[in-house]
Design an enzyme around this catalytic site. Structure first.
Site, PDB file in Angstrom:
ATOM      1  N   ASP A  88       0.828  -1.209   0.000  1.00 25.59           N
ATOM      2  CA  ASP A  88       0.000   0.000   0.000  1.00 25.59           C
ATOM      3  C   ASP A  88       0.859   1.255   0.000  1.00 25.59           C
ATOM      4  O   ASP A  88       0.594   2.211  -0.729  1.00 25.59           O
ATOM      5  CB  ASP A  88      -0.843   0.055   1.284  1.00 25.59           C
ATOM      6  N   ALA A  89       1.895   1.242   0.846  1.00 29.22           N
ATOM      7  CA  ALA A  89       2.725   2.433   1.002  1.00 29.22           C
ATOM      8  C   ALA A  89       3.440   2.761  -0.308  1.00 29.22           C
ATOM      9  O   ALA A  89       3.507   3.922  -0.734  1.00 29.22           O
ATOM     10  CB  ALA A  89       3.741   2.209   2.117  1.00 29.22           C
ATOM     11  N   ASP A  92       0.927   4.166  -2.775  1.00 33.22           N
ATOM     12  CA  ASP A  92       0.590   5.555  -2.459  1.00 33.22           C
ATOM     13  C   ASP A  92       1.728   6.497  -2.861  1.00 33.22           C
ATOM     14  O   ASP A  92       1.496   7.606  -3.337  1.00 33.22           O
ATOM     15  CB  ASP A  92       0.312   5.712  -0.959  1.00 33.22           C
ATOM     16  N   SER A 137     -41.244  -5.045 -16.128  1.00 31.45           N
ATOM     17  CA  SER A 137     -41.731  -4.606 -14.822  1.00 31.45           C
ATOM     18  C   SER A 137     -43.127  -5.187 -14.603  1.00 31.45           C
ATOM     19  O   SER A 137     -43.594  -5.993 -15.411  1.00 31.45           O
ATOM     20  CB  SER A 137     -41.706  -3.090 -14.722  1.00 31.45           C
ATOM     21  N   LYS A 173     -43.153  -8.566  -2.449  1.00 32.57           N
ATOM     22  CA  LYS A 173     -42.414  -7.793  -3.452  1.00 32.57           C
ATOM     23  C   LYS A 173     -41.261  -7.124  -2.715  1.00 32.57           C
ATOM     24  O   LYS A 173     -41.468  -6.269  -1.850  1.00 32.57           O
ATOM     25  CB  LYS A 173     -43.335  -6.753  -4.086  1.00 32.57           C
ATOM     26  N   LYS A 369     -49.574  -3.334  -4.351  1.00 33.09           N
ATOM     27  CA  LYS A 369     -48.699  -2.491  -3.536  1.00 33.09           C
ATOM     28  C   LYS A 369     -49.369  -2.152  -2.195  1.00 33.09           C
ATOM     29  O   LYS A 369     -50.582  -2.059  -2.104  1.00 33.09           O
ATOM     30  CB  LYS A 369     -48.375  -1.181  -4.271  1.00 33.09           C
ATOM     31  N   CYS A 474     -45.921  31.933 -20.355  1.00 36.31           N
ATOM     32  CA  CYS A 474     -44.844  31.016 -19.982  1.00 36.31           C
ATOM     33  C   CYS A 474     -43.839  31.751 -19.094  1.00 36.31           C
ATOM     34  O   CYS A 474     -43.352  32.814 -19.470  1.00 36.31           O
ATOM     35  CB  CYS A 474     -44.157  30.509 -21.254  1.00 36.31           C
ATOM     36  N   CYS A 498     -38.836  28.664 -27.057  1.00 40.69           N
ATOM     37  CA  CYS A 498     -38.853  28.665 -25.591  1.00 40.69           C
ATOM     38  C   CYS A 498     -37.633  27.894 -25.082  1.00 40.69           C
ATOM     39  O   CYS A 498     -37.476  26.708 -25.360  1.00 40.69           O
ATOM     40  CB  CYS A 498     -40.132  28.013 -25.064  1.00 40.69           C
TER      41      CYS A 498
HETATM   42  S1  IVH Z   1     -41.557 -10.798 -10.783  1.00 38.34           S
HETATM   43  C1  IVH Z   1     -41.813 -10.068 -15.465  1.00 38.34           C
HETATM   44  N1  IVH Z   1     -41.402 -11.050  -8.200  1.00 38.34           N
HETATM   45  O1  IVH Z   1     -40.391  -5.636  -8.859  1.00 38.34           O
HETATM   46  C2  IVH Z   1     -41.612  -9.343 -14.184  1.00 38.34           C
HETATM   47  N2  IVH Z   1     -40.594  -9.028  -9.160  1.00 38.34           N
HETATM   48  O2  IVH Z   1     -42.050  -3.785 -10.389  1.00 38.34           O
HETATM   49  C3  IVH Z   1     -40.935 -10.208 -13.202  1.00 38.34           C
HETATM   50  N3  IVH Z   1     -39.635  -7.462  -7.559  1.00 38.34           N
HETATM   51  O3  IVH Z   1     -38.305  -5.368 -11.641  1.00 38.34           O
HETATM   52  C4  IVH Z   1     -40.897  -9.614 -11.871  1.00 38.34           C
HETATM   53  N4  IVH Z   1     -39.959  -8.696  -5.777  1.00 38.34           N
HETATM   54  O4  IVH Z   1     -37.229  -5.971  -9.436  1.00 38.34           O
HETATM   55  C5  IVH Z   1     -41.165 -10.266  -9.244  1.00 38.34           C
HETATM   56  N5  IVH Z   1     -41.296 -11.430  -5.932  1.00 38.34           N
HETATM   57  C6  IVH Z   1     -41.048 -10.647  -6.964  1.00 38.34           C
HETATM   58  C7  IVH Z   1     -40.427  -9.378  -6.832  1.00 38.34           C
HETATM   59  C8  IVH Z   1     -40.238  -8.603  -7.954  1.00 38.34           C
HETATM   60  C9  IVH Z   1     -39.480  -7.549  -6.235  1.00 38.34           C
HETATM   61  C10 IVH Z   1     -39.262  -6.300  -8.383  1.00 38.34           C
HETATM   62  C11 IVH Z   1     -38.441  -6.635  -9.588  1.00 38.34           C
HETATM   63  C12 IVH Z   1     -39.163  -6.019 -10.754  1.00 38.34           C
HETATM   64  C13 IVH Z   1     -40.049  -5.038 -10.078  1.00 38.34           C
HETATM   65  C14 IVH Z   1     -41.282  -4.805 -10.915  1.00 38.34           C
END
Ligand code: IVH
Length: 749
Positions: A88-89, A92, A137, A173, A369, A474, A498
């Site tokens: 390290d010395a 550095d 997602s 989730k 959610k 605006c 703008c």
């Molecule tokens: S299934 C085809 N299962 O939630 C989509 N996702 O809002 C597959 N996540 O990007 C996702 N826990 O990062 C799945 N038990 C779970 C989860 C989960 C967290 C996240 C994941 C995804 C996001 C979607």
């Protein structure tokens, strides 16, 4: 209207995640430093003896050269091979000597100066990995009704009888970040973050340091991609922050940021020192099926050594899902890690396959959610932001307040009606109470969404508080701001004169789902926008920056905050984006209503930029007909596209940009080789083996275009039971007509 509801978001997204803020090194700002080097090996390289002030230029240049080589070699040994060669010395001393010489002779600083590097990782940060199957997602629900609707939607889509109960899995989730692990022949070959869903960051070396991630798997398909969530447990998070605070380093705001910041480290040693955990919840590409049901597949992953969330259950029908949701919600505070809802998935994998995907979410899954968190605070002011399409967006400036662990100081106020207490049709919201500066307001936030104002407390309203006067011009360019009939948003009419619209369009242009130019983010766009010699006022200017007056590099490296390396890197990143995928290009143009999904639909439909261009610069009525025939594109979006191309200033900006680019044709996955790829198909009559929606989605997934009416462009009419006028019209036009069985045979179902 079937337009995808996509428009701009306010210029400053108050919900922007700390982990998304790139700083070019891949490290979270203020992160603890790279760990110290081993002190086992004696100093092997001489750091130089002559006092720096006795060196002449030639000697200094030679020594900088020697030091650069020695430091690079030490870095490779340390970072690349995990086998340090010097102490390290000694290391550095080399770096210090290098810095001293550079200070005395700034002109001699090398383009690859060791002072500009952290470790041995490439300056551009992480390598990129294209996901073999996109990482999508989830659609969200917040109420039991929405969960029942999810179940009903699935039964409708599949055409199931009323008494057939669908079985689902339900699992927490996890509030972390998703990771895809690719195993080939049972060996972990790479790990990638989600990125934009198509391409993620290569974090293989980091993922290997997690105890929950097996390096090898026995008895598995040749190709197996495991998907799951990296997260940090509460206890681990608290200990990590306590350590960081003790060392005088910045602490993380929450476990999710800590997990993201720890995984996205250029130096895997830092990741190794961080307590990260991983739950597997699914898979991507597979060379052979894992099981017949979601639950069996998860059991198989568990047997392979992955951790599956212990609260995963099978539930028959929506009522059972909601009951399990309530149970998980009740234990939420004691779990020891953050979750933000419950994920439901259709258990039968054959049904999952039939249900397939919308553009960014599977039809067979839902994220239920937890309710939003709320808190009361004072509205201190209202700012008006001007977005890229001219929308005037009011933003609440709040006395900072903690809402479920996050400090909130901004919230969206949507539009002037929302402030006034009415909806878009003039009906009262909040019982008609308007929002005034000085009011005590209730703020709420759910997950990643932008905080909003839920309610106001009239009893606490100051006497002097006056109704809010929404600006009629605006605030940026003073052009009139008008509301079109039926539009809830007031818009600046200044267009490209703008400055706010120009800047926002540029920020959109370089954003992640668009050109995603490393080193050119919102902050840099503002700098270049204001710069006289290195001005970026329209997208094409980005691509002339390096050659600007033959002196782009020389100028940029002397700007505050820039150096030779960062300027070089920027120009390299810009050059790399001269080749761009069609859907990204279309999204980047920032045309109103054309969001990511729509850009994908357009790219898939047209295939090439030439085809898009030909349509949009041809006769407007033909363009309208062709665009609205694309599933998912409605008349509003179609008109917006046509208008953009009819505007001379817009057209000039697009043409100037295209001259610098190589726009690659859209991929049409599965289309090649499919019996129906490229065909325009119309369905009519009653189908008995699948619903119209499923038939249509499958046809499109196989590369066909599905149209609503028969015309000379139709290649095939699929006539179900009781087909009427469409079949007659097809006969008259000489279009081929087949029945449902023949269609199923054709697609190999
Ligand atoms: S299934 C085809 N299962 O939630 C989509 N996702 O809002 C597959 N996540 O990007 C996702 N826990 O990062 C799945 N038990 C779970 C989860 C989960 C967290 C996240 C994941 C995804 C996001 C979607």
């Amino acid at each position: 209207m079937n337009d995808a509801q996509e428009d701009e978001t306010p210029a400053t997204d108050p919900s922007a995640k700390a982990s998304d803020q790139r700083n070019g090194t891949g490290q979270v700002p203020g992160d603890p430093p790279v760990p110290k080097r081993s002190s086992q090996n004696p100093m092997a390289i001489d750091a130089g003896h002559d006092p720096v002030n006795t060196l002449d230029e030639a000697a200094a240049a030679a020594e900088l050269n020697r030091l650069a080589q020695a430091i690079a070699r030490a870095d490779t040994a340390y970072h690349g091979h995990d086998a340090p060669e010097i102490s390290d010395a000694a290391y550095d001393a080399l770096k210090r000597r290098n810095a001293e010489i550079e200070n005395r002779f700034p002109a001699l600083k090398r383009t690859d100066s060791p002072s500009d590097r952290v470790g041995a990782a490439p300056a551009e940060g992480f390598g990129k990995i294209r996901h073999a199957r996109r990482m999508l997602s989830l659609a969200n629900a917040f109420t039991p009704d929405e969960v029942s609707e999810f179940d009903a939607r699935i039964r409708r889509y599949l055409g199931l009888p009323a008494d057939q109960v669908i079985r689902y899995t339900a699992e927490p989730k996890i509030d972390g970040l998703s990771l895809s692990l690719r195993y080939e022949g049972g060996r972990l070959v790479h790990a990638a973050t989600r990125g934009d869903g198509e391409t993620g960051e290569d974090v293989t070396a980091n993922a290997r340091t997690l105890a929950d991630i097996p390096q090898t798997l026995a008895d598995v398909p040749e190709v197996l991609e495991i998907r799951g969530e990296v997260y940090m447990r509460h206890g681990d998070f608290q200990r990590l922050n306590a350590r960081a605070a003790e060392a005088g380093n910045r602490t993380f705001a929450n476990p999710r940021n800590a997990a993201a910041g720890s995984l996205r480290q250029l130096d895997p040693r830092i990741t190794r020192s961080r307590p990260l955990s991983f739950f597997a919840y699914g898979w991507g590409a597979l060379s052979s099926p894992l099981a017949e049901t979601q639950m069996q597949a998860l059991e198989r992953l568990r047997a392979l050594g992955f951790t599956i969330n212990p609260l995963t259950r099978l539930c028959d029908g929506p009522q059972a899902l909601i009951a399990h949701y309530r149970q998980i919600e009740a234990t939420r505070a004691d779990l020891g890690y953050d979750i933000d809802g419950v994920v439901y998935k259709v258990d039968d994998l054959t049904l999952q396959e039939r249900l397939g995907f919308r553009s960014t979410t599977p039809r067979w899954a839902l994220a239920h959610k937890f309710p939003a968190e709320t808190a009361w605070t004072v509205l201190e002011g209202i700012d008006i932001q001007v977005g890229r399409t001219g929308a005037l967006s009011p933003v609440a400036r709040l006395r900072p307040v903690n809402v479920g662990g996050v400090l909130v100081s901004n919230a969206t106020l949507h539009n002037e009606d929302y402030i006034a207490g009415t909806d878009s049709r003039g009906a009262p919201i909040r019982d008609g109470r308007d929002i005034r500066i000085g009011d005590r307001v209730q703020v709420y936030r759910a997950g990643d969404v932008i905080p909003k104002i839920a309610d106001i407390d009239l009893s606490a309203r100051p006497n002097a508080a006056a109704p809010y006067d929404f600006p009629q011009v605006c605030p940026e360019c003073h052009s009139p701001a008008v509301r079109e009939p039926g539009d809830s948003v007031r818009r600046c009419t200044g267009g490209l004169v703008c400055p706010a619209q120009q800047v926002e369009r540029l920020k959109h242009f370089v954003s992640r789902a668009a050109f995603d130019i490393e080193g050119l983010g919102a902050k840099q766009i503002e700098m270049f926008f204001a710069d006289e010699q290195l001005a970026i006022r329209q997208p094409a200017d980005i691509f002339t920056l390096a050659e600007r007056d033959g002196a782009g590099l020389a100028r940029l490296k002397n700007r505050p905050g820039w150096g030779e390396t960062s300027a070089d890197n920027l120009f390299r990143a810009i050059k790399a984006r001269r080749t761009i995928a069609l859907h990204r290009f279309l999204f980047a143009l920032g045309i109103r209503h054309v969001g990511e999904n729509a850009a994908q639909l357009l790219a898939r439909h047209f295939g090439t930029w030439a085809a898009v261009h030909a349509c949009l610069t041809g006769p407007a009525d033909a363009a309208l007909a062709e665009l609205t025939n694309i599933n998912g594109i409605g008349p509003v979006m179609a008109q917006s596209l046509i208008d953009a191309f009819a505007n001379p200033a817009e057209r000039a900006a697009i043409d100037a940009l295209v001259a610098h680019l190589d726009i690659t044709d859209a991929e049409r996955p599965q289309a090649e080789g499919s019996a129906v790829s490229g065909l325009t198909v119309v369905f009519t009559g009653t189908l008995t083996r699948m619903t119209r929606a499923e038939a249509k989605a499958r046809a499109e997934a196989m590369g066909a275009r599905v149209a609503g009416s028969v015309s000379a462009k139709t290649d095939l009419l699929v006539a179900g039971e009781g087909a009427g006028s469409k079949a007659a019209k097809a006969e008259a036009l000489g279009v081929k007509v087949i029945d449902e069985d023949a269609w199923l045979a054709l697609i190999g179902a």
